[in-house]
Scaffold this motif. Structure first.
Motif, short mmCIF file in Angstrom:
data_model
loop_
_atom_site.label_atom_id
_atom_site.label_comp_id
_atom_site.label_asym_id
_atom_site.label_seq_id
_atom_site.Cartn_x
_atom_site.Cartn_y
_atom_site.Cartn_z
N THR A 102 0.85 -1.19 0.00
CA THR A 102 0.00 0.00 0.00
C THR A 102 0.88 1.23 0.00
O THR A 102 2.04 1.19 0.42
CB THR A 102 -0.94 0.04 1.22
N TYR A 103 0.32 2.33 -0.46
CA TYR A 103 1.10 3.55 -0.56
C TYR A 103 0.30 4.74 -0.05
O TYR A 103 -0.92 4.70 0.00
CB TYR A 103 1.54 3.78 -2.01
N THR A 104 1.02 5.75 0.33
CA THR A 104 0.42 7.06 0.59
C THR A 104 1.13 8.06 -0.31
O THR A 104 2.35 8.03 -0.45
CB THR A 104 0.57 7.50 2.06
N ALA A 105 0.35 8.91 -0.94
CA ALA A 105 0.92 9.88 -1.87
C ALA A 105 0.01 11.09 -1.96
O ALA A 105 -1.21 10.97 -1.83
CB ALA A 105 1.11 9.24 -3.24
N THR A 106 0.61 12.23 -2.22
CA THR A 106 -0.18 13.44 -2.36
C THR A 106 -0.80 13.54 -3.74
O THR A 106 -1.81 14.19 -3.92
CB THR A 106 0.69 14.68 -2.11
N GLY A 107 -0.21 12.90 -4.72
CA GLY A 107 -0.74 12.96 -6.07
C GLY A 107 -1.06 11.58 -6.59
O GLY A 107 -1.56 10.72 -5.87
N TYR A 108 -0.74 11.37 -7.85
CA TYR A 108 -0.99 10.08 -8.49
C TYR A 108 0.34 9.51 -8.99
O TYR A 108 0.75 9.78 -10.12
CB TYR A 108 -1.98 10.26 -9.63
N LEU A 142 7.82 -5.14 -12.77
CA LEU A 142 6.65 -4.63 -13.49
C LEU A 142 6.31 -3.24 -12.97
O LEU A 142 6.80 -2.83 -11.92
CB LEU A 142 5.46 -5.57 -13.37
N LYS A 143 5.45 -2.57 -13.70
CA LYS A 143 5.07 -1.22 -13.29
C LYS A 143 3.68 -0.90 -13.78
O LYS A 143 3.14 -1.56 -14.69
CB LYS A 143 6.06 -0.20 -13.85
N ALA A 144 3.09 0.14 -13.19
CA ALA A 144 1.80 0.67 -13.63
C ALA A 144 1.83 2.17 -13.40
O ALA A 144 2.30 2.64 -12.36
CB ALA A 144 0.65 0.03 -12.85
N THR A 145 1.35 2.91 -14.34
CA THR A 145 1.48 4.36 -14.28
C THR A 145 0.20 5.08 -13.95
O THR A 145 0.22 6.28 -13.63
CB THR A 145 2.06 4.92 -15.58
N LYS A 146 -0.95 4.40 -14.01
CA LYS A 146 -2.19 5.09 -13.67
C LYS A 146 -3.20 4.09 -13.10
O LYS A 146 -3.04 2.87 -13.24
CB LYS A 146 -2.77 5.82 -14.86
N ALA A 147 -4.22 4.63 -12.49
CA ALA A 147 -5.23 3.80 -11.83
C ALA A 147 -5.83 2.78 -12.78
O ALA A 147 -6.08 3.07 -13.95
CB ALA A 147 -6.32 4.70 -11.25
N ASP A 148 -5.99 1.57 -12.25
CA ASP A 148 -6.58 0.42 -12.94
C ASP A 148 -5.64 -0.24 -13.94
O ASP A 148 -6.00 -1.26 -14.54
CB ASP A 148 -7.90 0.78 -13.63
N ASP A 149 -4.45 0.33 -14.12
CA ASP A 149 -3.45 -0.33 -14.95
C ASP A 149 -3.03 -1.63 -14.29
O ASP A 149 -2.90 -1.70 -13.07
CB ASP A 149 -2.21 0.55 -15.11
N LYS A 150 -2.76 -2.64 -15.10
CA LYS A 150 -2.20 -3.89 -14.58
C LYS A 150 -0.83 -4.08 -15.19
O LYS A 150 -0.69 -4.12 -16.41
CB LYS A 150 -3.10 -5.08 -14.92
N TYR A 190 -2.97 -1.48 -10.16
CA TYR A 190 -2.95 -0.17 -9.50
C TYR A 190 -4.38 0.14 -9.04
O TYR A 190 -5.26 0.43 -9.85
CB TYR A 190 -2.48 0.86 -10.51
N ARG A 191 -4.61 0.08 -7.73
CA ARG A 191 -5.94 0.31 -7.17
C ARG A 191 -5.92 1.64 -6.43
O ARG A 191 -5.42 1.74 -5.31
CB ARG A 191 -6.31 -0.81 -6.19
N LYS A 192 -6.49 2.67 -7.06
CA LYS A 192 -6.49 3.99 -6.44
C LYS A 192 -7.41 4.03 -5.23
O LYS A 192 -7.10 4.67 -4.21
CB LYS A 192 -6.92 5.04 -7.46
#
Lengths: 115, 112
Positions: free
Chosen positions: B24-30, B48-56, B66-68
């Protein structure tokens, strides 16, 4: 592609001496290089960020006079641990980012032991 | 400040078992989110990586979504192998001048 090397892979030095660690990007030009320190079974702690041709930006709590960073070319950065002490013993890892990319490519690390 | 929290290890599994490593993460932005793997005696490799919400992100049978809404990026693999034994690091990269922020790492040991 995107290979980063470090030299040496391990080094033992006596307390009070200085040791230099090299980080090279072998097949790309790295405008930014990062130096991390990793304690056993712990995460990587960013020490400093260096951009080619300019002074490194150190993280809070990292002594810039003790950990000298030079990024003299687009393929080479060096970390010099000056007047090393046993508490400086650690695994030092560098990473490099090509210009225009946010990707970081990591070196294999250098294990420093200060006796 | 921004941070990343991973489940504590070590995690010990038998070969072909299902793997989940929570992050889990905490962040001020995205932020962009990453999983790195460190094999014994080696440096980190991007898994692996994901750059925006709902990306797998997916690679080598591993995947993470990536679960915002839950600020999570859990790593999963359906059937682990002995060769997957390593330390896995979750990381984020946000709006702090390109810095990667790592979790504490989770050691995975897979037994035959």
């Amino acid at each position: 592609g995107a290979v980063v090397s470090q030299h040496p892979s391990w080094v033992i030095c006596k307390s009070g001496t200085s040791v230099k660690i090299e980080c090279r990007s072998l097949d790309f030009q790295a405008t930014t290089m990062f130096w991390y320190r990793q304690f056993p079974k712990q995460s990587l702690m960013l020490m400093a960020t260096s951009n080619e041709g300019s002074k490194a930006t150190y993280e809070q709590g990292v002594e810039k006079d003790k950990f000298l960073i030079n990024h003299a070319s687009l393929t080479l950065s060096t970390l010099t641990v000056t007047s090393a002490h046993p508490e400086d013993s650690s695994f030092y890892i560098c990473s490099a980012s090509p210009g225009g990319s946010y990707e970081q490519y990591f070196g294999p690390g250098t294990r420093l032991t200060v006796t | 400040g921004d941070s990343v929290t991973q489940m504590e290890g070590p995690v010990t599994l038998s070969e072909e078992a299902f793997l989940t490593i929570n992050c889990t993460y905490t962040a001020t932005g995205y932020p962009s989110l990453f999983w790195y793997v460190q094999y014994p005696g080696e440096g980190l490799q991007l898994l692996l990586k994901a750059t925006k919400a709902d990306d797998k992100g997916s690679n080598k049978g591993f995947e993470a979504t990536y679960r915002k809404e839950t600020t999570s990026f859990h790593l999963e693999k359906g059937s682990v192998q002995v060769s997957d034994s390593a330390v896995y690091f979750c990381a984020q990269k946000g709006n702090q001048g390109g810095k990667l922020i790592f979790g504490q790492g989770t050691e995975l040991s897979v037994k035959p």
